[in-house]
Design a protein around this motif. Structure first.
Motif, short mmCIF file in Angstrom:
data_model
loop_
_atom_site.label_atom_id
_atom_site.label_comp_id
_atom_site.label_asym_id
_atom_site.label_seq_id
_atom_site.Cartn_x
_atom_site.Cartn_y
_atom_site.Cartn_z
N VAL A 204 0.81 -1.21 0.00
CA VAL A 204 0.00 0.00 0.00
C VAL A 204 0.85 1.27 0.00
CG1 VAL A 204 -1.93 1.19 1.10
CG2 VAL A 204 -1.77 -1.30 1.28
N SER A 205 1.66 1.47 1.03
CA SER A 205 2.33 2.77 1.20
C SER A 205 3.30 3.08 0.06
CB SER A 205 3.05 2.83 2.54
OG SER A 205 4.17 1.96 2.58
N ARG A 206 3.92 2.06 -0.48
CA ARG A 206 4.91 2.32 -1.54
C ARG A 206 4.26 2.90 -2.80
NH1 ARG A 206 9.14 -2.82 -1.41
NH2 ARG A 206 9.22 -3.08 0.85
N VAL A 207 2.98 2.59 -3.00
CA VAL A 207 2.26 3.16 -4.14
C VAL A 207 2.17 4.68 -3.97
CG1 VAL A 207 0.04 3.22 -5.35
CG2 VAL A 207 0.98 1.03 -4.57
N ASP A 208 1.82 5.12 -2.77
CA ASP A 208 1.77 6.56 -2.53
C ASP A 208 3.15 7.20 -2.67
OD1 ASP A 208 -0.90 7.17 -2.12
OD2 ASP A 208 -0.86 6.56 -0.03
N THR A 209 4.17 6.54 -2.17
CA THR A 209 5.53 7.10 -2.25
C THR A 209 5.93 7.37 -3.69
OG1 THR A 209 6.19 5.98 -0.21
CG2 THR A 209 7.94 6.71 -1.68
N GLU A 210 5.68 6.41 -4.56
CA GLU A 210 6.08 6.56 -5.97
C GLU A 210 5.20 7.58 -6.69
OE1 GLU A 210 8.11 6.12 -9.52
OE2 GLU A 210 8.69 5.47 -7.49
N ILE A 211 3.90 7.50 -6.48
CA ILE A 211 3.00 8.43 -7.19
C ILE A 211 3.17 9.85 -6.66
CG2 ILE A 211 0.57 9.03 -7.50
CD1 ILE A 211 0.00 6.10 -7.99
N ASP A 212 3.32 10.02 -5.36
CA ASP A 212 3.56 11.36 -4.80
C ASP A 212 4.83 11.97 -5.38
OD1 ASP A 212 1.31 11.04 -3.26
OD2 ASP A 212 2.33 11.08 -1.32
N LYS A 213 5.86 11.14 -5.55
CA LYS A 213 7.12 11.63 -6.12
C LYS A 213 6.90 12.15 -7.54
CE LYS A 213 10.16 8.58 -7.46
NZ LYS A 213 11.21 7.52 -7.42
N ARG A 214 6.08 11.44 -8.29
CA ARG A 214 5.81 11.85 -9.67
C ARG A 214 4.94 13.12 -9.70
NH1 ARG A 214 5.70 6.52 -13.51
NH2 ARG A 214 7.26 5.33 -12.34
N LEU A 215 3.99 13.20 -8.78
CA LEU A 215 3.17 14.41 -8.70
C LEU A 215 4.01 15.63 -8.32
CD1 LEU A 215 -0.02 12.96 -6.96
CD2 LEU A 215 0.15 13.75 -9.33
N ASP A 216 4.93 15.41 -7.40
CA ASP A 216 5.81 16.52 -6.97
C ASP A 216 6.67 17.03 -8.13
OD1 ASP A 216 4.95 16.63 -4.36
OD2 ASP A 216 6.48 15.25 -3.60
N ALA A 217 6.96 16.16 -9.07
CA ALA A 217 7.79 16.56 -10.21
C ALA A 217 6.99 17.23 -11.32
CB ALA A 217 8.51 15.33 -10.77
N THR A 218 5.67 17.26 -11.16
CA THR A 218 4.80 17.87 -12.17
C THR A 218 4.78 19.39 -12.00
OG1 THR A 218 3.39 15.90 -12.18
CG2 THR A 218 2.47 17.89 -13.12
N THR A 219 4.95 20.12 -13.08
CA THR A 219 5.05 21.59 -13.00
C THR A 219 3.84 22.31 -13.57
OG1 THR A 219 6.26 21.63 -15.10
CG2 THR A 219 7.56 21.54 -13.05
N GLU A 220 2.97 21.58 -14.25
CA GLU A 220 1.78 22.24 -14.79
C GLU A 220 0.66 21.23 -14.97
OE1 GLU A 220 3.13 23.87 -18.47
OE2 GLU A 220 3.10 21.96 -19.52
N GLY A 221 -0.55 21.74 -15.10
CA GLY A 221 -1.71 20.89 -15.32
C GLY A 221 -2.27 20.31 -14.03
N PRO A 222 -3.18 19.33 -14.16
CA PRO A 222 -3.87 18.79 -12.98
C PRO A 222 -2.94 18.08 -11.99
CG PRO A 222 -4.39 17.51 -14.97
CD PRO A 222 -3.68 18.74 -15.41
N GLY A 223 -1.76 17.68 -12.44
CA GLY A 223 -0.84 17.01 -11.53
C GLY A 223 -0.30 17.91 -10.45
N ALA A 232 -3.55 7.44 -3.39
CA ALA A 232 -3.50 6.36 -4.39
C ALA A 232 -3.36 4.98 -3.74
CB ALA A 232 -2.36 6.60 -5.37
N GLY A 233 -2.57 4.88 -2.67
CA GLY A 233 -2.35 3.58 -2.03
C GLY A 233 -3.64 2.97 -1.55
N VAL A 234 -4.45 3.76 -0.87
CA VAL A 234 -5.73 3.27 -0.35
C VAL A 234 -6.70 3.00 -1.50
CG1 VAL A 234 -7.78 3.94 0.97
CG2 VAL A 234 -5.51 4.27 1.94
N ALA A 235 -6.76 3.92 -2.48
CA ALA A 235 -7.67 3.73 -3.62
C ALA A 235 -7.33 2.45 -4.37
CB ALA A 235 -7.59 4.94 -4.55
#
Length: 371
Positions: A204-223, A232-235
């Motif tokens: 569970v938690s590792r899913v959030d870790t990876e997706i949060d990292k990718r969201l943090d790297a997003t500079t524009e748009g809905p991300g 994401a982990g719980v979903a």
């Protein structure tokens, strides 16, 4: 008995401890957790054993004995880890008997270097099962593509399996298919299906870790919407449970159930929160639903005991929300399939590193004992 942990157990969640060491066994700590904290199972992995051996003077006498016998590092690793698991199985045996084998389980993992070697995994699973020699042991097999046929063969041999390192929904579907195919073969082989159990460890938690990292790297748009983070982990796990309910239904499953087969319970793993900004009980209290297992490191167990709020079924009522969140992540540019591929590779690699460190530590100890 802690009221919050009792409420969790009463909601149908089996509480397993994600830790094992000789110190826990010899001090009576594990037995105490069974009595006071509703702990009804134990999981181990290479990282857990590596930590236990690196810190544990309680292994010194056995290392000297093994060195005197001329044991190499592979033999010493097998003996030491299976001895701990065997003793834990004995501690958990009353729970195993009281729950008709559903709980009271202790898991031990095949060598992580075999994650992509089907035949070797099957052979080592059989060796571990025989060496531990207790009916409540579960053999952990990774949910890799090469692991799926190994799961089938091991189940077909009548050996209970904990499938580990599951991150993605399609991966999970293949794991369930491997289990059911194994049960069908086990029936043909003359095994009593009621004696075969399995859990599917969905991380569970590792899913959030990876997706949060990718969201943090997003500079524009809905991300860039911060509200997408940490969900994401719980979903993902909620959608896995939906898949579980759909899979273990219908004529094929009913035919096996008529022969005594047990459903492969979802097990929520990696439930220690990695981000300190998040509620440290979220991967437990937000995934409460009956007929599941939650394996927790002791820090998470303590947090739930202290302030975890059990609020009934937190999975089924949220299927639509979970689907909507995953769709929003896709809209934000998160490539789910790539996330799962990265996490699975990373998970195997981390366990290989821990296993190598365990063997390095043990090898040095054997050499020192011989000198």
């Amino acid at each position: 008995m802690n009221d919050r942990l009792k409420a969790l157990a009463d909601a149908g969640v089996s509480i397993w401890l994600d830790d094992l060491s000789r110190e826990r066994l010899e001090t009576g700590n594990l037995a105490e957790l069974v009595q006071s904290s509703n702990v009804v199972g134990v999981t181990s992995n290479p990282a857990i054993f590596q930590s236990a051996l690196a810190k544990g003077e309680r292994y010194d006498a056995q290392v000297r004995e093994l060195a005197g016998q001329g044991a190499d590092v592979d033999r010493a690793t097998l003996v030491i880890t299976t001895d701990d698991v065997r003793e834990a199985c004995k501690v958990m045996r009353p729970v195993f008997d009281a729950t008709d084998g559903v709980d009271g389980r202790v898991s031990i993992e095949v060598s992580p270097g075999l994650a992509h070697a089907t035949d070797d995994t099957v052979a080592e699973a059989a060796t571990l099962y025989k060496t531990v020699g207790e009916p409540n042991v579960m053999i952990k097999i990774p949910g890799t593509k090469e692991g799926w046929p190994a799961i089938t063969e091991t189940i077909a041999a009548g050996i209970s399996v904990n499938v580990t390192l599951i991150f993605g929904l399609e991966q999970y579907r293949n794991v369930m298919e491997a289990y059911v195919a194994g049960l069908e073969q086990a029936a043909d082989n003359g095994h009593d299906l009621a004696d075969i159990h399995s859990v599917a460890s969905f991380f569970v938690s590792r899913v959030d870790t990876e997706i949060d990292k990718r969201l943090d790297a997003t500079t524009e748009g809905p991300g860039t919407d911060g509200s997408l983070k940490g969900k994401a982990g719980v979903a993902n796990a909620r959608l896995a449970f939906k898949m579980y309910e759909e899979f273990f239904a219908g004529p094929r499953w009913e035919a096996l159930e008529a022969k005594g087969a047990r459903k492969q319970r979802p097990l929520w793993a990696s439930t220690g929160v990695k981000n300190p900004d998040y509620d440290d009980t979220m991967y437990v209290v937000d995934l409460v639903v009956e007929n599941t297992v939650n394996t927790m490191p002791e820090a998470t167990l303590d947090a739930v005991a202290d302030h975890g709020e059990v609020r009934g079924d937190r999975v089924r009522p949220f299927y639509d929300d979970a689907q909507a969140h995953m769709a929003a992540l896709a809209e934000a540019g998160i490539d789910y399939d790539d996330v799962i591929e990265v996490l699975l590779k990373e998970g195997v690699d981390k366990f290989v590193v821990a296993w190598d460190e365990l063997q390095s530590t043990l090898g040095a100890s054997l050499e020192a004992a011989r000198s």
